[in-house]
Structures are given as structure tokens and as C-alpha cells.
Design a protein around this motif. Sequence first.
Motif, PDB file in Angstrom:
ATOM      1  N   GLY A  80      15.187  32.358  44.962  1.00  0.00           N
ATOM      2  CA  GLY A  80      15.560  31.301  44.343  1.00  0.00           C
ATOM      3  C   GLY A  80      14.890  31.626  42.761  1.00  0.00           C
ATOM      4  N   SER A  81      14.297  32.545  42.395  1.00  0.00           N
ATOM      5  CA  SER A  81      13.583  32.673  41.230  1.00  0.00           C
ATOM      6  C   SER A  81      14.090  33.968  40.819  1.00  0.00           C
ATOM      7  CB  SER A  81      11.980  32.625  41.269  1.00  0.00           C
ATOM      8  OG  SER A  81      11.501  32.459  40.029  1.00  0.00           O
ATOM      9  N   GLY A  82      13.919  33.873  39.368  1.00  0.00           N
ATOM     10  CA  GLY A  82      14.201  35.158  38.749  1.00  0.00           C
ATOM     11  C   GLY A  82      15.373  35.887  38.945  1.00  0.00           C
ATOM     12  N   LYS A  83      15.518  37.400  39.287  1.00  0.00           N
ATOM     13  CA  LYS A  83      16.259  38.299  39.271  1.00  0.00           C
ATOM     14  C   LYS A  83      16.744  38.084  40.794  1.00  0.00           C
ATOM     15  CE  LYS A  83      15.252  41.090  35.469  1.00  0.00           C
ATOM     16  NZ  LYS A  83      14.737  42.400  35.137  1.00  0.00           N
ATOM     17  N   SER A  84      15.981  37.487  41.986  1.00  0.00           N
ATOM     18  CA  SER A  84      16.288  37.493  43.159  1.00  0.00           C
ATOM     19  C   SER A  84      17.376  36.815  43.483  1.00  0.00           C
ATOM     20  CB  SER A  84      14.860  37.028  44.075  1.00  0.00           C
ATOM     21  OG  SER A  84      14.077  38.025  43.972  1.00  0.00           O
ATOM     22  N   ASP A  85      17.865  36.527  44.598  1.00  0.00           N
ATOM     23  CA  ASP A  85      19.096  35.816  45.100  1.00  0.00           C
ATOM     24  C   ASP A  85      18.557  34.445  45.319  1.00  0.00           C
ATOM     25  OD1 ASP A  85      20.911  37.851  45.117  1.00  0.00           O
ATOM     26  OD2 ASP A  85      20.876  37.988  47.314  1.00  0.00           O
ATOM     27  N   LYS A  86      19.734  33.487  45.084  1.00  0.00           N
ATOM     28  CA  LYS A  86      19.386  32.246  45.206  1.00  0.00           C
ATOM     29  C   LYS A  86      20.198  31.372  46.168  1.00  0.00           C
ATOM     30  CE  LYS A  86      18.061  32.513  40.316  1.00  0.00           C
ATOM     31  NZ  LYS A  86      18.085  34.267  40.284  1.00  0.00           N
ATOM     32  N   PRO A  87      19.616  31.364  47.336  1.00  0.00           N
ATOM     33  CA  PRO A  87      20.380  30.686  48.482  1.00  0.00           C
ATOM     34  C   PRO A  87      20.457  29.146  47.931  1.00  0.00           C
ATOM     35  CG  PRO A  87      18.728  31.897  49.388  1.00  0.00           C
ATOM     36  CD  PRO A  87      18.610  31.999  47.753  1.00  0.00           C
ATOM     37  N   LYS A  88      21.768  28.754  48.239  1.00  0.00           N
ATOM     38  CA  LYS A  88      22.054  27.256  47.773  1.00  0.00           C
ATOM     39  C   LYS A  88      21.556  26.075  48.937  1.00  0.00           C
ATOM     40  CE  LYS A  88      26.294  28.436  45.405  1.00  0.00           C
ATOM     41  NZ  LYS A  88      27.702  28.319  45.320  1.00  0.00           N
TER      42      LYS A  88
END
Length: 314
Positions: A80-88
Amino acid sequence: MAATQLENGVKKEKTEVFKETFVHNGDVSLYVKYNHTAKERPNRPTVLFVHGYPDDHRVWSYQMESLKEDYNVAALDLRGSGKSDKPKKQRAYNVRRIFEDLEAVIRFVGNDKPVHLVAHDWGSLISWAFVADEEKSVWAKSYTAMGGPHPVLGRRSAFQMALSGNPLSLYKALSQLKRSWYILYFQIPFLPEWIWRTFSKFFWKYTMNTGGVPKNDTLRNKSKEEIVATTVSNVNLYRELLRGEKYPEPKHIKAPVQVLIPLKDFAIRPELYRLHERICDSYKEYTYDSNHWIQRTMPDMVSEKIREFVWEIG
């Protein structure tokens, strides 16, 4: 000490160069910045830094630079932050899912061995629960916390103060309630995300000022896109905290713990740490004249406390 090499017969110091990679936990990719893994440099301790909200791995830049010559150091972007994936979906931000992320990153940087955890803010809340979990705690050789208590113990401390019948304790409990207003604000659907996207620069400056981040700190210089990347998706951390599956009850922490408490923390009163020592086999607590972002306001002190603690444990 830094390694050296000969260049034209002259001794020249080799500097550590940070590398970047993505570690996968199922379908979630997690960004990691590091100098060496324990596989590459097995004879040195490995330290993993865990950021909070609304941050990413860069909040630890001072400590990474200070410790990189002596330790294997790494910092991740939480989901959810920065360059990591952001699940909805909100439930993707449950602490148990993040436990799995931390284990995956620790396995990578620690070469399937435990590491020294250092965490701030939301990273501290998550890491307190991680080191208190009977199964996951085996991955923590030590734990340095700052800017955040265990959510269960912190809440319990606040309730005990409120119900103590002591006027001063009641005042402190009400003061903490006032400081925690943003937790309720983040429960509102859509609005917090819209505010961050629309007024990114304004509210980033407000957050940095409120948290006491120095005026010349590079942390203040994020672009609008970078601010959105660290503030929008992970609002679900707060929603899952109150409306999701409850945090596991902490009973026992085997790993040595040290807590760096900023006494001027705009979000957390120092009394919220009062119950933690009871469940720790080894517990040290230090207080400092700092606001919330203590690793930015007192970077040398924080680095030195980490260095001393890791050296002591080995």
C-alpha cells in the motif's frame, strides 16, 4: 569498518552501494532497498527497517547510511506504500497479511534466519504484534520500537487511565483521545483519499510540521505522485484496525526489546507504553525530547541506540 582496495598503489575506501529488488508474498510484490543480504555477508548482523504511515522506506535513510558499513541493512515499502503493490480491498491490510509480508522479506534479507527489527509508527504497531506472535516471533532477533505501541496494550493503557478515578490520569486519557482524532477521520469512506489526492502538497507540509520534521529535511520534498503513493491505499490500515479482524492478544515477547519514546509525540502519549514491559523477557525504555519523527529529528542518536543494541545482542 568500510572495506578498502588499492588503486594505483593508493589505498581507497570502498563505499557501500544500495541495491533494489522486489520480494513476493503471493500476488503482492514488496519493494526492498538493501546493501547486502545475510547470504552475501553472513558474518554481520542484519537489520530490517519498517516504516509507518504516511511514509515509505526513505524515512530510514539516515539510519541506513549510518549503519550500512557495519551491518546488512534493508528497508521495505509496506504493502500500500511507495513502490510496493497496493491491494484495493480493506481486508488485504489486516495485520496477519502483513505478517506474511514481513516474513517473506526477512527470509530474503536474513537468508532464512532471524533479523533485528527496527520500526516506527504503523511499522511499530505491526512489529509489536509480529514479535508477540508465537509463530512469527522466531524471525526477530531483537526489536527496536519508536513512535507506536502495541495497539492492544496501548488501547488498554488508555482505558485504564480513563477509568482509574484519578483526575490526572483522566486528563491524560482525554488528551490521548484528542490526539487520536485522525483514526476516526480515516474511517470515512472516500473522503481521506480524495483529500490526499487533491491537496497533497498542503497536507504533506501540515503533517511534516505537526510531526516536527526539520525544515531542511529531504523527507519534505516529495512530489505529488510520491505523496499519493504513501497515503491513499494504506488508509485501509486504520479501517482494518477498527473494523477488521481483531489484533491478536499479546501474551509474551521473547526477543529483546528497546523502545525509544519521543515525549513530544503529537500522536502518542508516553503513558501508552506502560504495559509493554510486563510481557517482555528483556525490555529497555528511553525517553527523548522529540516529536513523532524521532529518526529524522535525532538521527544520530537513533542510529547509535540501534548500533549499541544490535552489538549487545550479536
